[in-house]
Design a protein around this motif. Structure first.
Motif, PDB file in Angstrom:
ATOM      1  N   ALA A 125       0.825  -1.216   0.000  1.00 19.06           N
ATOM      2  CA  ALA A 125       0.000   0.000   0.000  1.00 19.06           C
ATOM      3  C   ALA A 125       0.856   1.262   0.000  1.00 19.06           C
ATOM      4  CB  ALA A 125      -0.940  -0.004   1.205  1.00 19.06           C
ATOM      5  N   ASP A 126       1.930   1.243   0.815  1.00 23.15           N
ATOM      6  CA  ASP A 126       2.748   2.452   0.910  1.00 23.15           C
ATOM      7  C   ASP A 126       4.238   2.175   0.733  1.00 23.15           C
ATOM      8  OD1 ASP A 126       3.051   2.933   4.553  1.00 23.15           O
ATOM      9  OD2 ASP A 126       3.343   1.178   3.265  1.00 23.15           O
ATOM     10  N   GLY A 127       4.599   0.907   0.538  1.00 21.21           N
ATOM     11  CA  GLY A 127       6.004   0.582   0.334  1.00 21.21           C
ATOM     12  C   GLY A 127       6.829   0.545   1.598  1.00 21.21           C
ATOM     13  N   SER A 128       6.200   0.684   2.749  1.00 20.86           N
ATOM     14  CA  SER A 128       6.967   0.655   3.993  1.00 20.86           C
ATOM     15  C   SER A 128       7.528  -0.739   4.226  1.00 20.86           C
ATOM     16  CB  SER A 128       6.095   1.081   5.179  1.00 20.86           C
ATOM     17  OG  SER A 128       4.917   0.304   5.260  1.00 20.86           O
ATOM     18  N   THR A 129       8.706  -0.778   4.830  1.00 17.21           N
ATOM     19  CA  THR A 129       9.398  -2.041   5.048  1.00 17.21           C
ATOM     20  C   THR A 129      10.011  -2.082   6.445  1.00 17.21           C
ATOM     21  OG1 THR A 129      11.448  -1.141   4.144  1.00 17.21           O
ATOM     22  CG2 THR A 129      10.013  -2.322   2.612  1.00 17.21           C
ATOM     23  N   HIS A 130      10.340  -3.289   6.849  1.00 15.33           N
ATOM     24  CA  HIS A 130      11.081  -3.495   8.092  1.00 15.33           C
ATOM     25  C   HIS A 130      12.090  -4.609   7.852  1.00 15.33           C
ATOM     26  CE1 HIS A 130      11.920  -3.854  12.387  1.00 15.33           C
ATOM     27  NE2 HIS A 130      11.852  -5.158  12.209  1.00 15.33           N
ATOM     28  N   TYR A 131      13.285  -4.438   8.391  1.00 11.31           N
ATOM     29  CA  TYR A 131      14.323  -5.455   8.262  1.00 11.31           C
ATOM     30  C   TYR A 131      14.895  -5.802   9.631  1.00 11.31           C
ATOM     31  CZ  TYR A 131      14.531  -4.502   3.219  1.00 11.31           C
ATOM     32  OH  TYR A 131      14.227  -4.356   1.894  1.00 11.31           O
ATOM     33  N   VAL A 151       2.545   1.676   7.157  1.00  7.75           N
ATOM     34  CA  VAL A 151       1.767   0.470   7.401  1.00  7.75           C
ATOM     35  C   VAL A 151       2.596  -0.571   8.137  1.00  7.75           C
ATOM     36  CG1 VAL A 151       0.500  -1.417   6.315  1.00  7.75           C
ATOM     37  CG2 VAL A 151       0.342   0.907   5.382  1.00  7.75           C
ATOM     38  N   VAL A 152       3.863  -0.727   7.749  1.00  6.70           N
ATOM     39  CA  VAL A 152       4.746  -1.735   8.343  1.00  6.70           C
ATOM     40  C   VAL A 152       5.814  -1.056   9.197  1.00  6.70           C
ATOM     41  CG1 VAL A 152       6.561  -3.404   7.831  1.00  6.70           C
ATOM     42  CG2 VAL A 152       4.408  -3.524   6.606  1.00  6.70           C
ATOM     43  N   THR A 153       5.874  -1.450  10.467  1.00  7.99           N
ATOM     44  CA  THR A 153       6.932  -0.963  11.353  1.00  7.99           C
ATOM     45  C   THR A 153       7.650  -2.108  12.057  1.00  7.99           C
ATOM     46  OG1 THR A 153       5.333  -0.726  13.149  1.00  7.99           O
ATOM     47  CG2 THR A 153       5.757   1.231  11.789  1.00  7.99           C
ATOM     48  N   SER A 154       7.123  -3.327  11.874  1.00  7.55           N
ATOM     49  CA  SER A 154       7.745  -4.495  12.497  1.00  7.55           C
ATOM     50  C   SER A 154       7.282  -5.732  11.740  1.00  7.55           C
ATOM     51  CB  SER A 154       7.346  -4.612  13.961  1.00  7.55           C
ATOM     52  OG  SER A 154       5.990  -5.016  14.078  1.00  7.55           O
ATOM     53  N   CYS A 155       7.771  -6.896  12.176  1.00  8.40           N
ATOM     54  CA  CYS A 155       7.315  -8.168  11.612  1.00  8.40           C
ATOM     55  C   CYS A 155       6.627  -8.992  12.688  1.00  8.40           C
ATOM     56  CB  CYS A 155       8.493  -8.941  11.018  1.00  8.40           C
ATOM     57  SG  CYS A 155       9.174  -8.214   9.514  1.00  8.40           S
ATOM     58  N   ASP A 156       5.780  -8.360  13.464  1.00  5.59           N
ATOM     59  CA  ASP A 156       5.082  -9.041  14.561  1.00  5.59           C
ATOM     60  C   ASP A 156       3.672  -9.466  14.181  1.00  5.59           C
ATOM     61  OD1 ASP A 156       6.476  -6.670  16.926  1.00  5.59           O
ATOM     62  OD2 ASP A 156       7.280  -8.578  16.205  1.00  5.59           O
ATOM     63  N   ASP A 157       3.230 -10.574  14.829  1.00  2.00           N
ATOM     64  CA  ASP A 157       1.809 -10.951  14.810  1.00  2.00           C
ATOM     65  C   ASP A 157       1.250 -11.247  13.430  1.00  2.00           C
ATOM     66  OD1 ASP A 157       1.467  -8.368  17.254  1.00  2.00           O
ATOM     67  OD2 ASP A 157       1.772 -10.507  17.602  1.00  2.00           O
ATOM     68  N   TYR A 158       1.907 -12.111  12.692  1.00  4.57           N
ATOM     69  CA  TYR A 158       1.406 -12.515  11.387  1.00  4.57           C
ATOM     70  C   TYR A 158       0.505 -13.739  11.539  1.00  4.57           C
ATOM     71  CZ  TYR A 158       3.877  -9.075   8.730  1.00  4.57           C
ATOM     72  OH  TYR A 158       4.276  -7.877   8.195  1.00  4.57           O
ATOM     73  N   ASP A 159      -0.549 -13.790  10.720  1.00  4.69           N
ATOM     74  CA  ASP A 159      -1.612 -14.780  10.927  1.00  4.69           C
ATOM     75  C   ASP A 159      -1.611 -15.930   9.928  1.00  4.69           C
ATOM     76  OD1 ASP A 159      -3.416 -11.835  11.430  1.00  4.69           O
ATOM     77  OD2 ASP A 159      -2.884 -13.225  13.040  1.00  4.69           O
ATOM     78  N   PHE A 160      -1.203 -15.658   8.706  1.00  4.83           N
ATOM     79  CA  PHE A 160      -1.305 -16.659   7.649  1.00  4.83           C
ATOM     80  C   PHE A 160       0.104 -17.025   7.184  1.00  4.83           C
ATOM     81  CE2 PHE A 160      -5.797 -16.179   7.386  1.00  4.83           C
ATOM     82  CZ  PHE A 160      -6.045 -14.839   7.668  1.00  4.83           C
ATOM     83  N   TRP A 161       0.308 -18.329   6.970  1.00  2.00           N
ATOM     84  CA  TRP A 161       1.651 -18.820   6.706  1.00  2.00           C
ATOM     85  C   TRP A 161       1.695 -19.740   5.506  1.00  2.00           C
ATOM     86  CZ3 TRP A 161       5.740 -17.106   9.624  1.00  2.00           C
ATOM     87  CH2 TRP A 161       5.400 -16.373  10.770  1.00  2.00           C
ATOM     88  N   GLY A 162       2.815 -19.651   4.768  1.00  2.28           N
ATOM     89  CA  GLY A 162       3.080 -20.631   3.732  1.00  2.28           C
ATOM     90  C   GLY A 162       3.772 -21.841   4.329  1.00  2.28           C
ATOM     91  N   HIS A 163       4.145 -22.780   3.455  1.00  4.88           N
ATOM     92  CA  HIS A 163       4.756 -24.026   3.921  1.00  4.88           C
ATOM     93  C   HIS A 163       6.267 -23.938   4.017  1.00  4.88           C
ATOM     94  CE1 HIS A 163       1.005 -26.160   3.974  1.00  4.88           C
ATOM     95  NE2 HIS A 163       0.743 -25.780   2.740  1.00  4.88           N
ATOM     96  N   GLY A 164       6.853 -22.886   3.467  1.00  2.56           N
ATOM     97  CA  GLY A 164       8.282 -22.688   3.610  1.00  2.56           C
ATOM     98  C   GLY A 164       9.098 -23.198   2.439  1.00  2.56           C
TER      99      GLY A 164
END
Length: 133
Positions: A54-60, A113-126
């Protein structure tokens, strides 16, 4: 139904590069944040990098800054992780994950929109990444 399919993993030598892809479906791409997570052998899964289309915000994570680059392609509903200067400690399974971050609403506030990588709900298989020394 949210679906995330990773690809691009493999075996590479130290210092090499890989590009991971996460093909997403089942949700409005701009509303969701999508991230990459790494689980090294015998360790807990941790966030590597996350992005909002949406806004291109990222976190690393500090461990990958300057080496990894996350990007998103709205036309393909795909998020990429370009991994350069790979190290043996980057070995492990890389998972793609998503969460509803209300991106199309957040951009109206002017806040990222993105300031961290916390609390993700949906996952792939890796996808497995192995970096040989």
């Amino acid at each position: 139904e949210v679906e995330l399919v990773e690809s691009g993993g493999g075996l590479v030598q130290t210092g090499g590069s890989l590009r991971l892809s996460c093909a997403a479906s089942g949700f409005v791409f701009d509303d969701y944040a999508v991230g990459w997570f790494h689980q090294a052998p015998g360790k807990e899964r941790e966030g590597v990098s996350c992005v909002s289309s949406a806004d291109g915000s990222t976190h690393y994570a500090d461990s990958v800054k300057g080496r990894f680059t996350i990007s998103s392609d709205k036309a393909k509903n795909t998020v990429y992780l370009q991994m350069n200067s790979l190290k043996p400690e980057d070995t492990g399974v890389y998972y793609c994950a998503a969460k509803n971050a209300a991106g199309t609403v957040m951009i109206l506030t002017g806040r990222p929109v993105v300031t961290s990588c916390d609390d993700y709900d949906f996952w792939g298989h890796g996808t497995q990444v192995t970096v040989s020394s």
